[in-house]
Design a protein around this motif. Structure first.
Motif, short mmCIF file in Angstrom:
data_model
loop_
_atom_site.label_atom_id
_atom_site.label_comp_id
_atom_site.label_asym_id
_atom_site.label_seq_id
_atom_site.Cartn_x
_atom_site.Cartn_y
_atom_site.Cartn_z
N PRO A 82 30.56 44.03 44.72
CA PRO A 82 30.07 45.49 44.30
C PRO A 82 29.46 44.83 42.76
CG PRO A 82 32.43 45.33 43.88
CD PRO A 82 32.24 44.30 44.83
N GLY A 83 28.64 45.71 42.20
CA GLY A 83 27.78 45.44 40.84
C GLY A 83 28.53 45.89 39.87
N LYS A 84 27.82 45.79 38.62
CA LYS A 84 28.32 45.88 37.25
C LYS A 84 29.41 45.61 36.99
CE LYS A 84 25.46 50.31 36.73
NZ LYS A 84 25.33 51.88 36.62
N PHE A 85 29.57 44.36 36.79
CA PHE A 85 30.81 43.43 36.43
C PHE A 85 31.15 43.83 35.07
CE2 PHE A 85 29.72 39.48 39.42
CZ PHE A 85 29.58 40.29 40.46
N ASP A 86 32.48 44.09 34.85
CA ASP A 86 32.68 44.33 33.46
C ASP A 86 34.00 43.58 33.07
OD1 ASP A 86 33.30 45.80 30.78
OD2 ASP A 86 31.53 47.01 31.43
N GLY A 87 35.02 44.13 32.55
CA GLY A 87 36.16 43.40 32.05
C GLY A 87 36.85 42.50 33.00
N MET A 88 37.35 41.36 32.62
CA MET A 88 37.83 40.44 33.59
C MET A 88 38.84 39.68 32.73
SD MET A 88 35.56 37.78 35.70
CE MET A 88 34.88 36.88 34.45
N CYS A 89 39.93 39.07 33.75
CA CYS A 89 40.75 38.25 33.18
C CYS A 89 41.27 37.21 34.01
CB CYS A 89 42.11 38.95 32.82
SG CYS A 89 43.25 38.16 31.84
N ALA A 90 41.43 35.71 33.47
CA ALA A 90 41.86 34.77 34.32
C ALA A 90 43.27 34.59 34.44
CB ALA A 90 41.04 33.59 33.90
N PHE A 91 44.23 34.20 35.42
CA PHE A 91 45.47 34.10 35.65
C PHE A 91 45.66 32.73 36.50
CE2 PHE A 91 44.55 38.67 35.54
CZ PHE A 91 45.64 39.23 34.83
N PRO A 92 46.80 32.08 36.03
CA PRO A 92 47.03 30.82 37.02
C PRO A 92 47.47 31.26 38.37
CG PRO A 92 48.96 31.38 35.49
CD PRO A 92 47.65 32.31 35.15
N GLY A 93 46.94 30.48 39.27
CA GLY A 93 47.20 30.54 40.80
C GLY A 93 47.87 29.32 41.06
N PRO A 94 48.06 29.41 42.52
CA PRO A 94 48.59 28.11 43.15
C PRO A 94 47.58 27.10 43.24
CG PRO A 94 48.10 29.82 44.82
CD PRO A 94 47.92 30.41 43.65
N LYS A 95 48.43 25.86 43.23
CA LYS A 95 47.66 24.65 43.41
C LYS A 95 46.58 24.19 42.29
CE LYS A 95 48.15 24.61 48.50
NZ LYS A 95 47.40 24.87 49.81
N GLY A 96 46.57 24.69 41.26
CA GLY A 96 45.81 24.68 40.22
C GLY A 96 44.62 25.44 40.14
N ARG A 97 44.75 26.25 40.93
CA ARG A 97 43.30 27.45 41.19
C ARG A 97 43.59 28.49 39.87
NH1 ARG A 97 43.92 27.68 47.64
NH2 ARG A 97 42.78 25.81 48.00
N ILE A 440 27.52 38.59 33.92
CA ILE A 440 26.32 39.20 33.45
C ILE A 440 26.54 40.49 34.44
CG2 ILE A 440 23.72 39.33 33.86
CD1 ILE A 440 23.70 36.28 33.35
N ARG A 441 26.28 41.51 33.48
CA ARG A 441 26.73 42.81 34.08
C ARG A 441 25.99 43.18 35.22
NH1 ARG A 441 25.75 48.59 32.99
NH2 ARG A 441 28.16 49.38 33.32
N ASN A 442 24.61 43.10 35.01
CA ASN A 442 23.95 43.77 36.04
C ASN A 442 22.60 42.88 36.15
OD1 ASN A 442 23.37 45.55 38.26
ND2 ASN A 442 22.01 46.88 36.90
N PRO A 443 22.01 42.49 37.33
CA PRO A 443 22.70 42.27 38.71
C PRO A 443 23.86 41.34 38.50
CG PRO A 443 20.74 41.13 38.68
CD PRO A 443 20.54 41.78 37.60
N GLY A 444 25.01 41.65 39.03
CA GLY A 444 26.28 41.09 38.59
C GLY A 444 26.25 39.65 38.96
N ARG A 445 26.79 38.58 38.14
CA ARG A 445 27.10 37.30 38.14
C ARG A 445 28.22 36.95 37.35
NH1 ARG A 445 22.72 38.30 40.53
NH2 ARG A 445 20.99 37.41 40.66
#
Length: 453
Positions: A82-97, A440-445
Motif C-alpha cells: 500500500p501507499g502513503k508510507f509514514d512512521g516506521m521502526c527497525a527491530f532485530p530479526g533472526p540471522k542478522g536480519r 518517501i511518502r508518496n509514491p511510496g518508497r
C-alpha cells in the motif's frame, strides 16, 4: 501478547534502555539548548548534498541507498504494497536480519493493499479487519512488515500485518518487541463504518506472514493520535496529538508491558502556568529555548471520548497545549517530540521531556526552535542517530529534507527528496546503527541508506 512479568519487563526495559543509550550518546551532556546555525561551530554534517543520478534521494559524498520496497509491488500474502508510507521502526530479526514495521496513512479512496478497486479485498478473511466497512469503506490504513537482509540487500518477505484501521500516521517501538501504531482520525461508526476510530494498536515483531488480531487499546484514549514513545524504565507511554490545540498525553499501564490490561490516561500541565500555550506564535508570549519548566499530570476520564473532547477536558484542568504534535522518540532518559508549526514563523519546534524519577512530575524544555525555513521547515517524524544527533523528517510546503541537529545545537541537511515535494518519513536506524531506513511518502518508497556514519 504473552504474559510479561514485572521482573521480565524490567529486564527487557534495561536492555532496551542500554541499546538506545548507544544511539543517544552525548545527549545527556547537552545542557540548555540554543538554536545555532550549522556553519557556526562544531560538527556541521557530512558536507553538501550531491545530485542523485536516479533523481530519488540526494545524499552527501560516500553515502548510497538501496530501494527496498515500492508501492504497488506484490507481497507474499497476495496483496500489494500500500501507499502513503509514514512512521516506521527497525527491530532485530533472526540471522542478522532487520524487521521493519511501517505505517500507511491511508483512507478511502486512496489506493491500498487491496488494489485501486478493492479487487484483492477478499484475499484475507473479513475477521482480520478491525473495520471492514461493509466492504464499501474498509479500513485501508494499517501496517506492513518488511524483513531486510543487510548482507545481500534482499527483502526476504513483506506482508500486511495490521488490517482495517485508518490513517496510521506515526507510532513508536516498545521495549518488549512491538510497534504501537496510531490512528490520526476520530472517524465515528456511522454510515458504512462499523467501528469507532482514533485508537492505538499494537503490532508484534515477527517474520511470519500474517495479521495481528486488531485490538484497539481504548484505555490509551481516542483522539487524533500521532506518535508514541515508551519510557523503558517505567513502561509509561507518551503520546502526541496532531491538532493546533493538542495536548501531550501520558498513559500509565496497570501492568507494565501489557497495555491491553488498561491503565490511567493523563495530560501534561506546566506548574504555575495553567493552560500554557507552547506554540510561541505570539511575540508577546515566548517560551525561551533551554528554559526548564516543571510539570505535573492531570487525570482524564471517559477517555473513549465519543465527542472527541479529550483535549478540552484536559484544558479544563490547566493542561498545556502544543501546536500540531508530531513525531516522538525516547532515548537516554529523555522523550523528544516535535510540534510541526510552532514558533513565530510557524516552522516547527522540538521539545524535550525529562521524566526523571518522580512519577508525578518531570521537566519540559524547548529543545530548539529555528524560526528559519532554510534550517528546519515543519518538523515531523524524529529519531536519534548512533552518534547522538537528532534526525528530523521535514513536512513543509516545498523541497523536503532529512535534517540533523547535533548535541551542540548545530543544524545540517543529511538528505533531500529529489523525486518530488512529498515528505521523507519514518527515519529509523538498524539495531546495529549501520543503516538509516527512511521512506518517501508518496509514491511510496522504502530506502536503506549506508555510508560513513
Amino acid at each position: 501478547m504473552n504474559t510479561l512479568s514485572r521482573r521480565r519487563f524490567l529486564e527487557r526495559a534495561a536492555a532496551y534502555s542500554l541499546g538506545f543509550a548507544g544511539l543517544a550518546k552525548g545527549l545527556s551532556a547537552m545542557g540548555p539548548r540554543t538554536c545555532r546555525m550549522a556553519e557556526q561551530t562544531g560538527f556541521a554534517g557530512y558536507g553538501p548534498l550531491l545530485p542523485d543520478p536516479a533523481g530519488l534521494l540526494d545524499l552527501p559524498s560516500g553515502f548510497t541507498y538501496t530501494v527496498l520496497s515500492v508501492q504497488g509491488e506484490p507481497m507474499v500474502d497476495g496483496l500489494i504494497v500500500p501507499g502513503k508510507f509514514d512512521g516506521m521502526c527497525a527491530f532485530p530479526g533472526p540471522k542478522g536480519r532487520v524487521v521493519l514495521i511501517r505505517n500507511h496513512e491511508l483512507i478511502a479512496p486512496d489506493v491500498s493493499a487491496f488494489g485501486a478497486f478493492y479487487e484483492y479485498l477478499n484475499v484475507i478473511p473479513q475477521s482480520d479487519f478491525y473495520d471492514f466497512g461493509q466492504g464499501v469503506t474498509p479500513g485501508i490504513g494499517g501496517t506492513t512488515t518488511l524483513v531486510h537482509e543487510p548482507g545481500t540487500d534482499r527483502v526476504v518477505t513483506q506482508f500486511l500485518s495490521l488490517a482495517g484501521t485508518l490513517r496510521n500516521c506515526s507510532g513508536g517501538p516498545t521495549p518488549w518487541g512491538s510497534w504501537l501504531t496510531c490512528e490520526e482520525t476520530t472517524q465515528k461508526a456511522v454510515g458504512t463504518y462499523t467501528q469507532e476510530h482514533g485508537f492505538v494498536f499494537e503490532v508484534p515483531v515477527t517474520t511470519v506472514p500474517g495479521r495481528v488480531v486488531p485490538i484497539p487499546l481504548t484505555a490509551m484514549g481516542r483522539f487524533m493520535h500521532e506518535a508514541a514513545a515508551v519510557d523503558p524504565m517505567t513502561g509509561f507511554v507518551y503520546m502526541t496529538e496532531d491538532r493546533p490545540d493538542g495536548l501531550f498525553y501520558r498513559f500509565r499501564p496497570n501492568v507494565p508491558g501489557q497495555l491491553a490490561q488498561g491503565g490511567v490516561l493523563e495530560a501534561l500541565r506546566v506548574l504555575g502556568q495553567p493552560n500554557l500555550n507552547t506554540s510561541n506564535h505570539s511575540p508577546l508570549n515566548q517560551i525561551p529555548v533551554g528554559l526548564d519548566l516543571a510539570v505535573d499530570w492531570v487525570p482524564l476520564t471517559n477517555v473513549i471520548s465519543p465527542n472527541d473532547d479529550l483535549r478540552f477536558q484536559g484544558m479544563a484542568q490547566g493542561a498545556a497545549t502544543f501546536t500540531r504534535g508530531e513525531g516522538m522518540f525516547a532515548a537516554n532518559g529523555s522523550v523528544f517530540f516535535t510540534a510541526m508549526d510552532g514558533g513565530l514563523l510557524l516552522k516547527g519546534q522540538i521539545w524535550e521531556l525529562i521524566p526523571g524519577n518522580n512519577p508525578n512530575g518531570g521537566i519540559l524544555r524547548l529543545f530548539t526552535q529555528p524560526n528559519n525555513a532554510s534550517v528546519l521547515e515543519n518538523a515531523d517524524n524524529i529519531t536519534v542517530a548512533p552518534w547522538g544527533d537528532l534526525i528530523i523528517c521535514e513536512d513543509g510546503p516545498g523541497v523536503q529534507f532529512l535534517v540533523g541537529v547535533t548535541p551542540n545545537g548545530n543544524f545540517y541537511k543529511f538528505a533531500r527528496n529529489a523525486l518530488n515535494t512529498n515528505e521523507v518519513t519514518g527515519a529509523t536506524f538498524s539495531p546495529d546503527g549501520s543503516i538509516l531506513y527512511a521512506n518517501i511518502r508518496n509514491p511510496g518508497r522504502t530506502l536503506a541508506i549506508t555510508g560513513p556514519f
